[in-house]
Scaffold this active site. Structure first.
Site, PDB file in Angstrom:
ATOM      1  CB  CYS A 342      -2.245  -5.468   5.803  1.00  0.00           C
ATOM      2  SG  CYS A 342      -1.241  -6.608   5.442  1.00  0.00           S
ATOM      3  CB  ALA A 343      -8.459  -5.639   6.788  1.00  0.00           C
ATOM      4  CB  ALA A 344      -6.652  -3.057  11.179  1.00  0.00           C
ATOM      5  N   PRO A 345      -7.683  -0.100   9.756  1.00  0.00           N
ATOM      6  CG  PRO A 345      -8.144   1.941   9.986  1.00  0.00           C
ATOM      7  CD  PRO A 345      -7.091   1.043   9.365  1.00  0.00           C
ATOM      8  N   GLY A 346      -9.838  -0.864   8.124  1.00  0.00           N
ATOM      9  CA  GLY A 346     -11.110  -1.110   7.497  1.00  0.00           C
ATOM     10  C   GLY A 346     -11.629  -0.235   6.342  1.00  0.00           C
ATOM     11  CE  LYS A 348      -5.465   1.281   1.043  1.00  0.00           C
ATOM     12  NZ  LYS A 348      -5.123   1.690   2.227  1.00  0.00           N
ATOM     13  CG  ASP A 366      -4.234  -5.783  10.953  1.00  0.00           C
ATOM     14  OD1 ASP A 366      -4.266  -5.210   9.977  1.00  0.00           O
ATOM     15  OD2 ASP A 366      -3.599  -5.903  11.942  1.00  0.00           O
ATOM     16  CG  ASP A 410      -2.611  -0.705   2.695  1.00  0.00           C
ATOM     17  OD1 ASP A 410      -1.693  -0.293   2.319  1.00  0.00           O
ATOM     18  OD2 ASP A 410      -3.553  -0.049   3.490  1.00  0.00           O
ATOM     19  CB  CYS A 463       1.052   4.994   2.671  1.00  0.00           C
ATOM     20  SG  CYS A 463       1.480   4.153   4.250  1.00  0.00           S
TER      21      CYS A 463
END
Length: 512
Positions: A342-346, A348, A366, A410, A463
């Site tokens: 779940c990468a965006a916005p990148g 991590k 994503d 994430d 989070c």
């Protein structure tokens, strides 16, 4: 001559016209309220709004759509306020001072909406829900300055906020707005107080503001309700947190989430080191200091990130220390195949690619193609060529033909560990959302397992500070997969020293 009709006869009492019933005269405040809520006449020549001041920009973003879903119009902006603010800073030219004030006004007004509405409801003769939502936001914006920003004189807060109505081409709001904001100003007492009461509210740094009348729950008998009303948090959320935190910790969490969050940078270790970057900042008179991690820098003031030394050269990126710790837990190595699910916005993805020294394979996926573009932009600026992006469908099967050494999940979550940074989250979240999010998280864990090599590892992170999304989620998942082992987990407490959240390192046995 014709005889007069008898109804004109002099011996009859004169006929009187019934008195015309007039409605009771309305007060000046009621007349102003009606004028303020009348719809505007259609105008074809309304100019395009171009914010030039901090208050104009804050209001411009507040009135954009139904920000918190208050009128159930379904027009919530897709991005959080802080994300839209960064784009607005690029689009509209503001001075550094106005940029800092706009950020404070935007986030502070959203965070403190609950308390501001209590004050405004006492001063306004009409229910806020009957007024135009844009007008209500402008009233909140003005009230926030009066209550929480001591450096701004009351007359300036009122006059400048009324000027925003003129800029917005809402002259009919001005008198109503001026009257109600001055009523809020009169509600605030000048006396100093040292603790909670029905006529006090906490502001910043443990200080309390006194009112001329009691408006809040009695903190001696309903301490949690008092906290909800004066710290501007939904009551159901504090009820939930009270099961894992005592009252003093609840109060600390509320205070932390209502304060401006510290800004951290992650140094791009492939291009420079922390000391060199801090030296560049010092030469440019940028106030910053070393963070608690090797590649972390804590900013001591607010700056336009794109204007900082080294930004264009890719020497750093903005990232809180908590997600930096999450990436370290995965321990991505050069030459490995890594998936940021779940990468965006990148942020991590780029952190992992830097740890891999830009060697190996890193897939960043994503479900949102627009947000994935930001991953590509960040990778180009930081000169990280191993990051490849792909859009995932909402549900499996995923067209991925790679088995991965390490996977970072994430997961989408309630955001309750970062409520200070995502100002709208506390108001958008509903109690039943957490169960739905937990279902999505279980789905992502199961999908990731399909692409994990024997001996591979998963870091599951949120989070959130909700057990159902964190340790309980992981325990339940492991019960159904005997080939997995929990190696370690960490709970990140909000404000100690950074964002709140959770991370668990899970490994797959080599013989599976």
């Amino acid at each position: 001559m014709k005889p007069r009709p008898d109804y004109f006869s002099d011996d009859r009492p004169p006929r009187r016209r019934p008195a015309k019933k007039r409605p009771p005269r309305k007060s000046a405040t009621e007349r102003r309220s009606e004028r303020a809520s009348k719809p505007d006449r259609p105008r074809q020549d309304r100019p395009t709004l171009v914010p030039r001041t901090a208050r104009q920009l804050a209001f411009y973003l507040l009135q954009e759509g139904d920000l918190l879903g208050e009128r159930e119009r379904g027009g919530q902006p897709p991005l959080f306020a802080t994300e839209r603010l960064e784009s607005a800073f690029t689009e509209f030219a503001l001075s550094p001072e106005d940029r800092r004030l706009a950020q404070e006004l935007l986030n502070g007004t959203i965070r403190r909406k609950g308390t501001l509405d209590i004050l405004l409801s006492d001063c306004c003769q009409r229910p806020l829900k009957e007024l135009e939502l844009e007008l209500v936001w402008l009233m909140r914006l003005g009230a926030y300055q009066l209550v929480y920003l001591d450096a701004i004189p009351d007359h300036a807060a009122v006059n400048e906020t009324v000027d925003v109505a003129r800029w917005y081409d809402k002259q009919r709001w001005c008198q109503f707005l001026n009257g109600n904001l001055r009523s809020v100003s009169r509600l605030l007492a000048a006396t100093e107080v040292i603790g909670p009461a029905t006529d006090t509210l906490p502001t910043r740094d443990g200080h309390f503001r006194s009112l001329t009348k009691p408006l809040f729950a009695d903190p001696r008998h309903e301490p949690q309700r008092y906290l909800s009303e004066t710290q501007s948090f939904p009551g159901w959320l504090l009820d939930r947190w009270s099961k894992q935190y005592d009252f003093d910790e609840l109060a600390r969490l509320c205070q932390w989430f209502n304060a401006p969050a510290p800004l951290f940078l992650r140094v791009n270790s492939r291009k420079t080191n922390r000391n060199e970057l801090l030296s560049q900042f010092e030469q440019a008179e940028v106030a910053a200091e070393a963070g608690s991690l090797d590649n972390s820098i804590r900013m001591r003031k607010s700056y336009a990130i794109r204007n900082l030394p080294g930004f264009d050269e890719g020497l750093f990126t903005v990232q809180d220390e908590t997600p930096q710790r999450v990436c370290s837990l995965l321990n991505a190595q050069p030459g490995e195949a890594v998936w940021d699910m779940c990468a965006a916005p990148g942020t991590k993805s780029t952190c992992l690619a830097e740890a891999m020294n830009n060697q190996g394979t890193l897939l960043a996926t994503d479900i949102n193609a627009t947000r994935l573009k930001r991953v590509q932009e960040n990778a180009r600026r930081l000169e990280l060529s191993i990051i490849k992006t792909d859009v995932l469908p909402d549900n499996p099967p995923y067209a991925i033909r790679v088995q991965f050494d390490a996977i970072l999940i994430d997961a989408p979550c309630s955001n309750t560990g970062v409520l200070g940074k995502r100002s709208e989250a506390r108001w958008r979240l509903r109690s039943d959302d957490i169960n739905e999010l937990a279902r999505i998280q279980r789905h992502l864990l199961g999908a990731a397992l399909t692409f994990l090599k024997p001996g591979g590892r998963i870091v599951y992170a949120t989070c959130s500070i909700e057990p159902e999304e964190n340790e309980l989620q992981v325990r339940q998942f492991l019960q159904g997969h005997r080939d997995l082992e929990l190696q370690s987990e960490e709970k990140f407490t909000p404000g100690q020293p950074a964002d709140g959240g959770y991370a668990a390192l899970i490994t797959r046995r080599t013989d599976s």
